[in-house]
Scaffold this active site. Structure first.
Site, PDB file in Angstrom:
ATOM      1  N   HIS A 135       0.910  -1.281   0.149  1.00 62.39           N
ATOM      2  CA  HIS A 135       0.058   0.113  -0.077  1.00 62.39           C
ATOM      3  C   HIS A 135       1.045   1.368   0.116  1.00 62.39           C
ATOM      4  O   HIS A 135       0.518   2.050  -0.637  1.00 62.39           O
ATOM      5  CB  HIS A 135      -0.698   0.023   1.204  1.00 62.39           C
ATOM      6  CG  HIS A 135      -1.869  -1.076   1.515  1.00 62.39           C
ATOM      7  ND1 HIS A 135      -2.128  -1.806   2.605  1.00 62.39           N
ATOM      8  CD2 HIS A 135      -2.956  -1.439   0.502  1.00 62.39           C
ATOM      9  CE1 HIS A 135      -3.176  -2.666   2.410  1.00 62.39           C
ATOM     10  NE2 HIS A 135      -3.648  -2.414   1.096  1.00 62.39           N
TER      11      HIS A 135
ATOM     12  N   LYS B 192     -17.984  -6.489   7.677  1.00 62.87           N
ATOM     13  CA  LYS B 192     -16.882  -7.220   7.570  1.00 62.87           C
ATOM     14  C   LYS B 192     -15.996  -6.977   9.046  1.00 62.87           C
ATOM     15  O   LYS B 192     -15.752  -5.985   9.276  1.00 62.87           O
ATOM     16  CB  LYS B 192     -15.827  -6.664   6.378  1.00 62.87           C
ATOM     17  CG  LYS B 192     -14.862  -7.559   5.755  1.00 62.87           C
ATOM     18  CD  LYS B 192     -14.229  -6.921   4.538  1.00 62.87           C
ATOM     19  CE  LYS B 192     -12.486  -7.382   4.498  1.00 62.87           C
ATOM     20  NZ  LYS B 192     -12.146  -6.656   3.521  1.00 62.87           N
TER      21      LYS B 192
ATOM     22  N   ARG C 278      -1.806  -5.978  -8.223  1.00 58.97           N
ATOM     23  CA  ARG C 278      -0.914  -6.837  -7.987  1.00 58.97           C
ATOM     24  C   ARG C 278      -0.623  -7.880  -9.137  1.00 58.97           C
ATOM     25  O   ARG C 278       0.515  -8.216  -9.405  1.00 58.97           O
ATOM     26  CB  ARG C 278      -0.888  -7.617  -6.772  1.00 58.97           C
ATOM     27  CG  ARG C 278      -0.976  -6.732  -5.505  1.00 58.97           C
ATOM     28  CD  ARG C 278      -1.566  -7.359  -4.157  1.00 58.97           C
ATOM     29  NE  ARG C 278      -2.805  -7.695  -4.496  1.00 58.97           N
ATOM     30  CZ  ARG C 278      -3.915  -7.889  -3.554  1.00 58.97           C
ATOM     31  NH1 ARG C 278      -3.307  -8.036  -2.347  1.00 58.97           N
ATOM     32  NH2 ARG C 278      -4.928  -8.103  -3.742  1.00 58.97           N
TER      33      ARG C 278
ATOM     34  N   SER D  55      -2.938  -7.989   3.019  1.00 56.71           N
ATOM     35  CA  SER D  55      -3.337  -7.668   4.310  1.00 56.71           C
ATOM     36  C   SER D  55      -3.617  -8.945   5.056  1.00 56.71           C
ATOM     37  O   SER D  55      -3.183  -9.284   6.245  1.00 56.71           O
ATOM     38  CB  SER D  55      -4.216  -6.624   4.832  1.00 56.71           C
ATOM     39  OG  SER D  55      -3.737  -5.288   4.222  1.00 56.71           O
TER      40      SER D  55
HETATM   41  O1  PNS Z   1      -8.732  -2.679   0.577  1.00 57.32           O
HETATM   42  P1  PNS Z   1     -10.043  -3.124  -0.110  1.00 57.32           P
HETATM   43  O2  PNS Z   1     -10.789  -4.139   0.896  1.00 57.32           O
HETATM   44  O3  PNS Z   1      -9.747  -4.060  -1.304  1.00 57.32           O
HETATM   45  O4  PNS Z   1     -10.827  -2.012  -0.585  1.00 57.32           O
HETATM   46  C1  PNS Z   1     -12.194  -2.028  -1.286  1.00 57.32           C
HETATM   47  C2  PNS Z   1     -12.667  -0.790  -1.299  1.00 57.32           C
HETATM   48  C3  PNS Z   1     -13.009  -0.336  -0.038  1.00 57.32           C
HETATM   49  C4  PNS Z   1     -12.060   0.190  -2.033  1.00 57.32           C
HETATM   50  C5  PNS Z   1     -14.093  -1.118  -2.205  1.00 57.32           C
HETATM   51  O5  PNS Z   1     -14.830  -2.032  -1.455  1.00 57.32           O
HETATM   52  C6  PNS Z   1     -14.875   0.160  -2.098  1.00 57.32           C
HETATM   53  O6  PNS Z   1     -14.584   1.416  -2.909  1.00 57.32           O
HETATM   54  N1  PNS Z   1     -16.005   0.231  -1.173  1.00 57.32           N
HETATM   55  C7  PNS Z   1     -16.914   1.311  -1.121  1.00 57.32           C
HETATM   56  C8  PNS Z   1     -18.342   1.214  -1.333  1.00 57.32           C
HETATM   57  C9  PNS Z   1     -18.442   1.325  -2.897  1.00 57.32           C
HETATM   58  O7  PNS Z   1     -18.311   2.361  -3.544  1.00 57.32           O
HETATM   59  N2  PNS Z   1     -19.028  -0.010  -3.360  1.00 57.32           N
HETATM   60  C10 PNS Z   1     -19.204   0.062  -4.970  1.00 57.32           C
HETATM   61  C11 PNS Z   1     -18.019  -0.105  -5.767  1.00 57.32           C
HETATM   62  S1  PNS Z   1     -18.425  -0.158  -7.500  1.00 57.32           S
END
Ligand code: PNS
Length: 171
Positions: free
Chosen positions: A28, A52, A101, A138
């Site tokens: 990150h 979660k 990645r 993570s």
């Molecule tokens: O570190 P992660 O868990 O891969 O992050 C995922 C994250 C938080 C970036 C993604 O789940 C997100 O943007 N969530 C916010 C809710 C949202 O906007 N969902 C619709 C996405 S199209």
């Protein structure tokens, strides 16, 4: 606004790095640092996901990010709940930066990027992860730490300390 070469002002170029950051890893940090070199202002936003379970609270995750981003004056840390595009609109941020990645990341990230573009015209910039971190997640770091494995090369020292305290085998 920042001064332009012509003496006027240019629009500040802002980008968002959203994620769970449970906890932030060296992978990150690599992406955050590179984004900070490309944009005037980078906001790293911890997503508050009530459904979660996480090892660290949102406040702890934010605190670790504040510590590790101290070397980047144009990086700020925040939290958000709800849609990432709403956060972007509220803060006038037109671009999301995501690290990729491996090809396995691509399908889901592309889907989200296209959805976010369709929902609100927010673009996503995919940044290939440094190959040194292409395996890093993570979730793996937490599992390895839980069983006493060595994750010192995968996370910054402040995160390592908290990981061992929180998830180490003797806890
Ligand atoms: O570190 P992660 O868990 O891969 O992050 C995922 C994250 C938080 C970036 C993604 O789940 C997100 O943007 N969530 C916010 C809710 C949202 O906007 N969902 C619709 C996405 S199209």
């Amino acid at each position: 606004m920042k001064p332009s070469a012509e003496g006027g002002t240019d629009q500040v170029r802002r980008a968002l790095c959203p994620g769970s950051f449970d906890p932030v890893t060296n992978g990150h940090i690599d992406i955050i640092g590179r984004a900070a070199n490309l944009y005037d202002e980078v906001t790293v936003a911890v997503f508050v996901n009530q459904s979660k379970s996480s090892l660290f609270s949102v406040d702890e995750r934010k605190a670790m990010l504040v510590e590790v981003s101290a070397e980047y004056p144009n990086v700020q840390i925040d939290t958000f709940e709800g849609l990432v595009v709403d956060y972007c609109r509220e803060h006038d941020i037109p671009v999301i930066v995501k690290g990729l990645r491996a090809v396995s990341d691509f399908d889901y990230e592309l889907q989200m990027a296209q959805m976010n573009r369709g929902l609100a015209g927010i673009d996503t910039l995919f940044m290939p992860t440094n190959p040194e971190y292409s395996f890093l997640a993570s979730s793996l770091v937490k599992e390895i730490a839980k069983w006493g494995g060595d994750v010192a090369s995968l996370v910054p020292p402040n995160v390592l300390k908290r990981l061992i305290e929180r998830a180490g085998p003797s806890t």
